[in-house]
Scaffold this motif. Structure first.
Motif, PDB file in Angstrom:
ATOM      1  N   ASP A   1       0.936  -1.336  -0.018  1.00 27.07           N
ATOM      2  CA  ASP A   1      -0.201  -0.006   0.055  1.00 27.07           C
ATOM      3  C   ASP A   1       0.910   1.221   0.084  1.00 27.07           C
ATOM      4  OD1 ASP A   1      -2.007   1.801   0.080  1.00 27.07           O
ATOM      5  OD2 ASP A   1      -2.486   1.122   2.378  1.00 27.07           O
TER       6      ASP A   1
ATOM      7  N   ASN B   1      -0.130   5.457  -0.933  1.00 28.01           N
ATOM      8  CA  ASN B   1      -0.772   4.832   0.210  1.00 28.01           C
ATOM      9  C   ASN B   1      -2.246   5.198   0.103  1.00 28.01           C
ATOM     10  OD1 ASN B   1      -1.511   5.724   3.560  1.00 28.01           O
ATOM     11  ND2 ASN B   1      -0.830   3.644   3.066  1.00 28.01           N
TER      12      ASN B   1
ATOM     13  N   GLY C   1      -4.699   3.307   2.040  1.00 22.42           N
ATOM     14  CA  GLY C   1      -5.304   2.992   3.379  1.00 22.42           C
ATOM     15  C   GLY C   1      -5.676   1.425   3.395  1.00 22.42           C
TER      16      GLY C   1
ATOM     17  N   ASP D   1       0.944  -8.034  10.460  1.00 29.94           N
ATOM     18  CA  ASP D   1       1.745  -8.076  11.827  1.00 29.94           C
ATOM     19  C   ASP D   1       1.590  -9.071  12.705  1.00 29.94           C
ATOM     20  OD1 ASP D   1      -0.856  -7.340  12.617  1.00 29.94           O
ATOM     21  OD2 ASP D   1      -0.469  -5.425  13.166  1.00 29.94           O
TER      22      ASP D   1
ATOM     23  N   ARG E   1      -6.248 -11.752  20.788  1.00 32.32           N
ATOM     24  CA  ARG E   1      -5.612 -10.888  19.913  1.00 32.32           C
ATOM     25  C   ARG E   1      -3.860 -10.757  20.619  1.00 32.32           C
ATOM     26  NH1 ARG E   1      -5.769  -8.300  15.129  1.00 32.32           N
ATOM     27  NH2 ARG E   1      -5.326  -6.377  15.283  1.00 32.32           N
TER      28      ARG E   1
ATOM     29  N   THR F   1       1.906   0.278  14.940  1.00 24.63           N
ATOM     30  CA  THR F   1       0.600   0.361  14.202  1.00 24.63           C
ATOM     31  C   THR F   1       0.549   1.809  13.199  1.00 24.63           C
ATOM     32  OG1 THR F   1      -1.637   0.850  14.836  1.00 24.63           O
ATOM     33  CG2 THR F   1      -0.089   1.644  16.137  1.00 24.63           C
ATOM     34  N   LYS F   2      -0.385   1.737  12.385  1.00 24.86           N
ATOM     35  CA  LYS F   2      -0.295   2.604  11.276  1.00 24.86           C
ATOM     36  C   LYS F   2      -1.442   3.452  11.617  1.00 24.86           C
ATOM     37  CE  LYS F   2       3.037   0.385   9.383  1.00 24.86           C
ATOM     38  NZ  LYS F   2       3.431  -0.546   9.993  1.00 24.86           N
ATOM     39  N   TRP F   3      -2.105   3.341  12.759  1.00 24.67           N
ATOM     40  CA  TRP F   3      -3.288   4.161  13.106  1.00 24.67           C
ATOM     41  C   TRP F   3      -3.019   5.155  14.086  1.00 24.67           C
ATOM     42  CZ3 TRP F   3      -7.402   3.466   9.885  1.00 24.67           C
ATOM     43  CH2 TRP F   3      -7.451   2.353   9.091  1.00 24.67           C
TER      44      TRP F   3
HETATM   45  N1  UDP Z   1      -2.165  -1.072   6.404  1.00 25.21           N
HETATM   46  C1  UDP Z   1      -2.129  -0.691   5.307  1.00 25.21           C
HETATM   47  N2  UDP Z   1      -2.451   0.555   4.993  1.00 25.21           N
HETATM   48  C2  UDP Z   1      -2.336   1.481   5.657  1.00 25.21           C
HETATM   49  C3  UDP Z   1      -2.418   1.112   7.009  1.00 25.21           C
HETATM   50  C4  UDP Z   1      -2.384  -0.068   7.453  1.00 25.21           C
HETATM   51  O1  UDP Z   1      -2.287  -1.542   4.291  1.00 25.21           O
HETATM   52  O2  UDP Z   1      -2.556   2.608   5.517  1.00 25.21           O
HETATM   53  C5  UDP Z   1      -2.035  -2.376   6.730  1.00 25.21           C
HETATM   54  C6  UDP Z   1      -0.531  -2.892   7.774  1.00 25.21           C
HETATM   55  O3  UDP Z   1       0.260  -2.934   7.144  1.00 25.21           O
HETATM   56  C7  UDP Z   1      -1.200  -4.268   8.650  1.00 25.21           C
HETATM   57  C8  UDP Z   1      -2.719  -3.979   8.535  1.00 25.21           C
HETATM   58  O4  UDP Z   1      -2.878  -3.028   7.554  1.00 25.21           O
HETATM   59  O5  UDP Z   1      -0.876  -5.134   7.668  1.00 25.21           O
HETATM   60  C9  UDP Z   1      -3.246  -3.540   9.748  1.00 25.21           C
HETATM   61  O6  UDP Z   1      -2.490  -2.142  10.258  1.00 25.21           O
HETATM   62  P1  UDP Z   1      -1.957  -2.009  11.762  1.00 25.21           P
HETATM   63  O7  UDP Z   1      -1.444  -3.280  12.452  1.00 25.21           O
HETATM   64  O8  UDP Z   1      -1.157  -0.962  11.804  1.00 25.21           O
HETATM   65  O9  UDP Z   1      -3.437  -1.505  12.605  1.00 25.21           O
HETATM   66  P2  UDP Z   1      -3.889  -2.070  14.032  1.00 25.21           P
HETATM   67  O10 UDP Z   1      -3.501  -3.518  14.091  1.00 25.21           O
HETATM   68  O11 UDP Z   1      -3.162  -1.200  14.811  1.00 25.21           O
HETATM   69  O12 UDP Z   1      -5.334  -1.889  14.144  1.00 25.21           O
END
Ligand code: UDP
Ligand code: MG
Length: 335
Positions: free
Chosen positions: A59, A87, A89, A112, A213, A221-223
């Protein structure tokens, strides 16, 4: 009458037999995790079937995720790569993955390792029993911090209160979907891809399995909060027009109240004469009504913005590069 002949013969995506199982892995800057992810995933997949494909969506990563994926593709051609032009999302990456995955069952999974691949055999078993959707339900979110847990909790509560279709509690994108369900999702034309809402909307025969989990295996994290807030707003407005409609009722109620209040004022003036002019009450009324107006306009704006987005009808995503993939349904051609 002349029959129209296609100038370029359409390549048929169905020439190759569809694999049994497709995994969709959205990846955004996951270079540290790629190796470990496949090391844990592939042996489990191979126990279920050799007839699999793993569709990785890069992405728009700015790190070395893509080269790492290319390496994996060289080792195992069933690991396929779709690299988006920037990117977009996670939800759009998932949509892209759904377009390209060809499996008879499709499983989106995070890169992850927070979605344990160990659940896959059980998901497939349930699917073979006849379920169309087998979602993974987290029984604990201990690894997320309290703030994230609470806000997620509240989001689902509000969502399920106002939305037309319920999202099951503590369910993410990690789930197995039959090809029928995937086709249904692809047929949904909207651009605001709130996947959890869409998953719930399509329905079909669903069941869940529980898991706890885990913490992220690598990377971060990407959030971030602002992104989460916008995500929540997209989710609510995508699933429900309640925030828009509620103002009508509110306005009517307030209007009725105002009429009676005005009548009472007239009556009071007629009976007792003109009391001391009320600067305070006037100010309060004006301020409250003013703010309600602004809020209502804002909510209108939320929806109008989204209508604009839909009407513009841009393609959902752009592909920069792909390895070993052809679209299952050439969506961009259709439009
Ligand atoms: N991800 C993506 N694009 C983005 C943000 C996240 O493809 O803009 C992917 C990230 O690589 C991971 C999945 O979405 O494989 C979940 O993201 P993350 O672990 O950061 O989210 P969380 O588990 O904290 O909700
Ligand atoms: Mg994660």
């Amino acid at each position: 009458m002349r029959k129209s002949v296609p100038i370029v013969p359409r390549r048929r995506a169905t020439d190759r037999p569809a694999p049994l199982l497709s995994l969709i892995v959205p990846m955004f800057n996951e270079e540290e995790g790629v190796e470990g992810f496949f090391a844990r995933l592939i042996p489990i997949l191979r126990k279920v079937t050799e007839d699999y494909e793993v569709v990785c969506i890069d992405d728009g990563s700015s790190d070395r995720t893509l080269p790492a994926l290319e390496q994996q593709h060289a080792k195992d051609a069933r690991i396929k790569v779709l690299s988006l032009s920037r990117n977009f999302g996670k939800d759009i990456s998932l949509s892209a993955g759904l377009d390209y995955a060809r499996g008879r069952a499709v499983i989106p999974i995070d890169a992850d390792l927070q979605d344990p691949p160990e659940l896959i055999p059980e998901m497939v078993a349930k699917w073979r029993e006849g379920f169309d959707v087998v979602y993974a339900r987290r029984i604990s979110r201990d690894v997320d911090d309290t703030q994230k847990r609470l806000s997620a909790n509240w989001f689902y509560r509000i969502h399920n209160w106002i939305a037309d279709v319920r999202i099951p509690d503590n369910v993410g994108d990690y789930r197995l979907m039959d090809r029928r369900v995937v086709s249904a999702l692809q047929a949904l034309p909207e651009k605001t891809r709130f996947m959890k809402g869409l998953f719930a909307w399509v329905g079909f025969k669903q069941t869940g399995i529980d898991y706890s989990r885990e913490a992220r295996a690598a990377g971060t994290t990407k959030w971030r909060y602002w992104k989460l807030w916008n995500f929540a707003l997209d989710g609510l407005t995508a699933s429900s027009t309640m925030p828009l409609r509620i103002w009508t009722y509110f306005g009517v109620a307030l209007g009725l109240f105002s009429i009676f209040y005005a009548l009472w004022l007239v009556l009071r003036t007629a009976l007792y004469g003109n009391p001391v002019p009320g600067y305070a009450s006037l100010m309060v009324t004006v301020l409250i009504l003013g703010s309600i107006n602004i809020i209502a306009t804002g909510i209108l704006g939320e929806y109008v913005g989204r209508i604009y987005n839909e009407v513009r009808n841009r393609p959902l995503y752009l592909v920069r590069e792909s390895l070993g993939l052809e679209p299952a349904t050439p969506k961009m051609e259709q439009r």
